[in-house]
Design an enzyme around this catalytic site. Structure first.
Site, mmCIF file in Angstrom:
data_model
loop_
_atom_site.group_PDB
_atom_site.id
_atom_site.type_symbol
_atom_site.label_atom_id
_atom_site.label_comp_id
_atom_site.label_asym_id
_atom_site.label_seq_id
_atom_site.Cartn_x
_atom_site.Cartn_y
_atom_site.Cartn_z
ATOM 1 N N CYS A 1 0.733 -1.283 0.116
ATOM 2 C CA CYS A 1 0.009 0.026 0.176
ATOM 3 C C CYS A 1 0.951 1.204 -0.022
ATOM 4 O O CYS A 1 0.261 2.216 -0.426
ATOM 5 C CB CYS A 1 -1.000 -0.014 1.161
ATOM 6 S SG CYS A 1 -1.815 -1.396 1.199
ATOM 7 N N ASN B 1 -10.195 -0.584 -0.885
ATOM 8 C CA ASN B 1 -8.662 -0.498 -0.846
ATOM 9 C C ASN B 1 -7.979 -1.055 -2.060
ATOM 10 O O ASN B 1 -7.865 -2.234 -2.226
ATOM 11 C CB ASN B 1 -7.986 -1.310 0.775
ATOM 12 C CG ASN B 1 -6.577 -1.131 0.687
ATOM 13 O OD1 ASN B 1 -5.935 -0.617 -0.065
ATOM 14 N ND2 ASN B 1 -6.294 -1.828 1.987
ATOM 15 N N HIS C 1 -4.091 6.971 2.625
ATOM 16 C CA HIS C 1 -4.313 5.774 2.136
ATOM 17 C C HIS C 1 -5.793 5.339 2.476
ATOM 18 O O HIS C 1 -6.312 5.582 3.613
ATOM 19 C CB HIS C 1 -3.384 4.759 2.724
ATOM 20 C CG HIS C 1 -3.618 3.404 2.363
ATOM 21 N ND1 HIS C 1 -4.022 2.977 1.064
ATOM 22 C CD2 HIS C 1 -3.714 2.315 3.367
ATOM 23 C CE1 HIS C 1 -3.966 1.566 1.126
ATOM 24 N NE2 HIS C 1 -3.974 1.236 2.464
#
Ligand code: UT7
Length: 362
Positions: free
Chosen positions: A111, A279, A249
């Site tokens: 990520c 996500n 994020h």
């Protein structure tokens, strides 16, 4: 001193939408559970290769910067779902763009891949080693999804984003950064049967699977991102009231609320699009940044704070001072090939494959 202005930005989200209601057709879950625990309402499923998304996002970022691909001297691509490991995907993207003068590097920090890339690219520009860098972040995570895992499968989606950074004397671009890794907890997120540590001599090799300690990751994500944000603010002698926009994020809306509270950020200043895409790992920040610009939420001269956390367990925060330009210089009609299937149709065979394996192992 040289700085690295963000001169172009672009996103590519695949068109096939997988809603919570779609998931309920084959999984023991509810829209209510997913929405209340994560804030996610839908996510996208890619119908082509990961590099196709990366190429479109890159072309859009180059158009926004009005830059010829031949002028790019480095491509940094953050992803853990590359087309292949050999050749690297940054090379595939470089060739498709016609970026003949560019070195091409894949970054696998999950990520944080985009922010790690922005940090590396900015510092290479600062040293004078490079002048014009394309930083890409994205994921084709549905490719490795075990759709029998309701605690994991509802969380993720596919997308990609990109920025162009260029050398400038102006004090703009990424001015502060803090990156790191809680490697002691590296297996809190793990995709198994993917990589040379796994034997190719068993049938298991065909099934990527997940270890995922959701609650542990949640706690660590809030703590690490908050600490990293405080470090970058301190580096520049700024306080939260100086921040124009936070582009974090996007893993879980509850994580973003907890982060805002811990750092003392006004939640209205936190850009959120996790409800639309879930996500998308390395894709979340460049996609969110592009949408924030499209929606006029980044003002000339704004301080934009970014933070990320993911597998590894890697963490990062970055403080960007935006330049005077918040609109693209040009646009491109580059797009993905048409998608003839629904999201459920795209993943149908994969759902069946895992269901059959689970039945056989009972
Ligand atoms: O990019 C960084 C990586 N990822 C993250 O940052 C994710 C971090 N973690 C999280 O976002 C949250 O921990 C989750 C969303 C993954 C889970 O939320 P939670 O509030 O921590 O739920 P939980 O793990 O405590 O699960 C509670 C219950 C369990 O049932 P029992 O044992 O209490 O009966 C689960 O089996 O919810 C159940 N459950 C589900 N129920 C319906 C788990 N997934 C689902 C589901 N639908 N999809």
């Amino acid at each position: 001193m040289q700085h690295a202005e963000i001169t172009g930005w672009g996103k590519c989200v695949p068109p096939a939408v997988l809603s919570n209601k779609d998931l309920m057709t084959f999984m023991d879950t509810t829209d209510e559970w997913i929405t209340s625990r994560t804030g996610i309402q839908e996510r996208r499923v890619c119908h082509c290769n990961f590099s196709d998304m990366a190429i479109v996002a890159a072309k859009r970022a180059l158009a926004a910067a009005d830059l010829d691909p031949g002028e790019i001297d480095l491509i940094l691509l953050g992803s853990l779902t590359n087309d292949s490991y050999c050749p690297n995907t940054a090379s595939i993207v470089a060739d498709a763009l016609g970026a003949r003068s560019a070195a091409a590097i894949d970054i696998n920090s999950a990520c944080t891949g985009f922010l790690y890339g922005l940090h590396i690219g900015t510092n290479l520009i600062r040293t004078g080693a490079h002048k014009k860098v394309l930083v890409i972040g994205g994921e084709f995570i549905s490719h490795y999804m075990n759709w029998s895992r309701r605690d994991v499968a509802v969380l993720f989606g596919d997308a990609c984003g990109a920025v162009v950074i260029e050398a400038t004397d102006e004090e703009t671009g990424l001015l502060g950064a803090s990156i790191g890794c809680e490697s002691d907890a590296k297996y809190a997120i793990q995709i198994t049967n993917l990589g040379s540590a796994y034997s190719r001599m068993t049938d298991d090799f065909l099934y990527a699977d997940w270890n995922f300690e959701g609650q542990e990751v949640f706690k660590r994500a809030v703590r690490a991102m908050a600490q990293a944000c405080e470090v970058v603010l301190e580096q520049r002698g700024l306080s939260v009231s100086d921040i124009g926009l936070v582009v974090p994020h996007q893993a879980n809306k509850r994580i973003l609320s907890a982060l805002a509270k811990k750092v003392g950020l006004d939640e209205d200043k936190v850009f959120i699009n996790v409800h639309k895409y879930g996500n998308t790992s390395a894709g979340t920040i460049p996609v969110a940044l592009t949408e924030a610009l499209e929606e006029g939420k980044v003002k000339p001269g704004d301080y934009v704070l970014m933070a990320s956390f993911g597998a590894g367990l890697t963490w990062s925060a970055g403080l960007v001072k935006w330049s005077n330009r918040v609109t693209p210089l040009t646009e491109t009609d580059a797009d993905l090939p048409p998608c003839e299937k629904t999201a459920l149709e795209i993943i149908e065979a994969q759902i069946k494959r895992y269901e059959e394996r689970d039945k056989a192992s009972v």
